[in-house]
Design a protein around this motif. Structure first.
Motif, PDB file in Angstrom:
ATOM      1  N   ALA A 111     -50.832   1.965 -12.290  1.00 26.96           N
ATOM      2  CA  ALA A 111     -51.288   2.104 -13.779  1.00 26.96           C
ATOM      3  C   ALA A 111     -50.338   2.680 -14.648  1.00 26.96           C
ATOM      4  N   GLY A 112     -49.650   3.669 -14.264  1.00 29.92           N
ATOM      5  CA  GLY A 112     -48.425   4.362 -14.898  1.00 29.92           C
ATOM      6  C   GLY A 112     -47.410   3.483 -15.458  1.00 29.92           C
ATOM      7  N   PHE A 171     -56.999  -0.806 -13.986  1.00 27.37           N
ATOM      8  CA  PHE A 171     -57.745  -0.012 -14.566  1.00 27.37           C
ATOM      9  C   PHE A 171     -59.303  -0.320 -13.875  1.00 27.37           C
ATOM     10  N   CYS A 175     -51.320   8.903 -15.916  1.00 27.49           N
ATOM     11  CA  CYS A 175     -51.419   8.250 -14.806  1.00 27.49           C
ATOM     12  C   CYS A 175     -50.304   8.705 -13.785  1.00 27.49           C
ATOM     13  N   LEU A 186     -57.329   5.633 -19.754  1.00 30.52           N
ATOM     14  CA  LEU A 186     -58.340   6.325 -18.475  1.00 30.52           C
ATOM     15  C   LEU A 186     -59.019   7.452 -19.291  1.00 30.52           C
ATOM     16  N   HIS A 236     -53.090   4.777  -9.510  1.00 28.39           N
ATOM     17  CA  HIS A 236     -52.613   5.555 -10.571  1.00 28.39           C
ATOM     18  C   HIS A 236     -51.194   5.187 -10.643  1.00 28.39           C
ATOM     19  N   THR A 289     -50.448   7.204 -21.712  1.00 28.52           N
ATOM     20  CA  THR A 289     -51.524   6.855 -20.677  1.00 28.52           C
ATOM     21  C   THR A 289     -50.411   6.604 -19.302  1.00 28.52           C
TER      22      THR A 289
END
Length: 338
Positions: A76-77, A57, A106, A338, A73, A102
């Motif tokens: 992050a997912g 992040f 992402c 995010l 992304h 989230t």
């Protein structure tokens, strides 16, 4: 003036706060965590999970080319999906759902419908274990509809999750149809990018057998023979799997389903034998799903009018097990979104 603006753009184009080597390191970290998750106590993984999500992040708040942002992304997912499962295992459904949402966001920003569908599967899991069965079925169905052409193993997970949620509502005939649908998907499935990550992001045949047993256990005595068969097959598959492809949570769930089936079939001694390894699990491995599964065994046992000495002994052992669930300080209360 336009030329000057273009020159200004060119001077910053391609700049990035993160290099390819760092992306690859993060990807390796995420894969290792995903593989470790089903086989290690969650408290051992929390520090690295939290650190990895925060690091990704932080990079995303900086500047990088669009293709690098897509990679970040996606990572992050995946990290958020792991944290959703961790929060769920720690019996914190609100935080778990925040991380699942989230993960879905992402995945959308990364343009990865497979991960979006997987995030719906995680939402379905969280809802199922908090007794929100109709919502769990809807979340699983949304995941199925997100990727109609998806033939990775997460598609099998979604169909199996729908089966389990339908069965919990007493819709056993529909649940059996969903189990059959999961089997048909497996016949034509092939590994996708999530399967390449492995671990928590891959739905093995053994795990599919466990979900089928978990669904049919809701059919009580009418489905006891089928439940016993699926649970026995799941345990046999896990016992022959390599160490990294085992799952202490799903194996425990399979044992609980086997115990439920045997209680309905009048074999309380066999039920006690099936669940004994679960009752002996150390406290760090007594995650939410395992404790809830043991409670289902307890509820089933309570419906038997004449339990005998074996039933009384098993009931006492379950009470003792429930006195010592997993309990650690939850580090995810201030979930990063995010």
């Amino acid at each position: 003036m336009c030329a000057e603006k273009a020159r200004g753009f060119l001077s910053g184009a391609g700049q990035s706060n993160v290099g390819r080597a760092q992306i690859e390191e993060l990807a390796d970290d995420i894969k290792a965590l995903a593989i470790d998750y089903p086989v290690k106590p969650v408290e051992d993984l929390i520090p690295e999970l939290a650190r990895t999500q925060i690091e990704i992040f932080d990079y995303l708040r900086g500047k990088q080319p669009p293709l690098v942002s897509i990679d970040l992304h996606l990572l992050a997912g995946v990290a958020s999906g792991l944290l959703a499962k961790a929060s769920h295992d720690l019996r914190n459904p609100r935080e778990a759902m925040t991380h699942a949402r989230t993960a879905a966001e992402c995945a959308s920003l990364a343009g990865h419908p497979g991960l979006q569908a997987w995030a719906e599967g995680m939402r379905s899991m969280i809802e199922y274990w908090t007794n929100q069965y109709s919502q769990a079925a809807r979340s699983a169905r949304r995941g199925i509809e997100l990727t109609p052409g998806n033939r990775g193993s997460s598609a099998i997970w979604l169909a199996s999750s729908e089966a389990r949620a339908l069965a919990a509502q007493g819709r056993i005939t529909e649940a059996k149809a969903a189990i059959e649908a999961a089997d048909r998907i497996r016949e034509v499935s092939f590994p996708d990018t999530l399967d390449e990550i492995g671990g928590l992001f891959s739905f093995s045949p053994a795990r599919g057998l466990y979900y089928a047993a978990d669904a049919l256990a809701r059919g009580r005595k009418d489905c006891a023979t089928e439940t016993e068969e699926f649970a026995s097959r799941a345990l046999a598959a896990y016992s022959s799997a390599s160490p990294e492809n085992r799952s202490f949570g799903d194996e425990a769930g399979s044992r609980c389903d086997l115990a439920i089936a045997r209680i309905h079939l009048g074999n309380i001694e066999g039920a006690a034998e099936a669940i004994q390894p679960v009752l002996e699990l150390p406290r760090p491995m007594r995650i939410h799903g395992i404790v809830a599964s043991v409670e289902e065994v307890e509820k089933t046992l309570s419906t038997i009018p004449h339990q005998g000495r074996a039933g009384k002994s098993l009931s006492d052992e379950i009470v003792e097990f429930r006195r010592c669930p997993l309990s650690i300080e939850n580090p995810f209360t201030d979930a990063k979104v995010l």
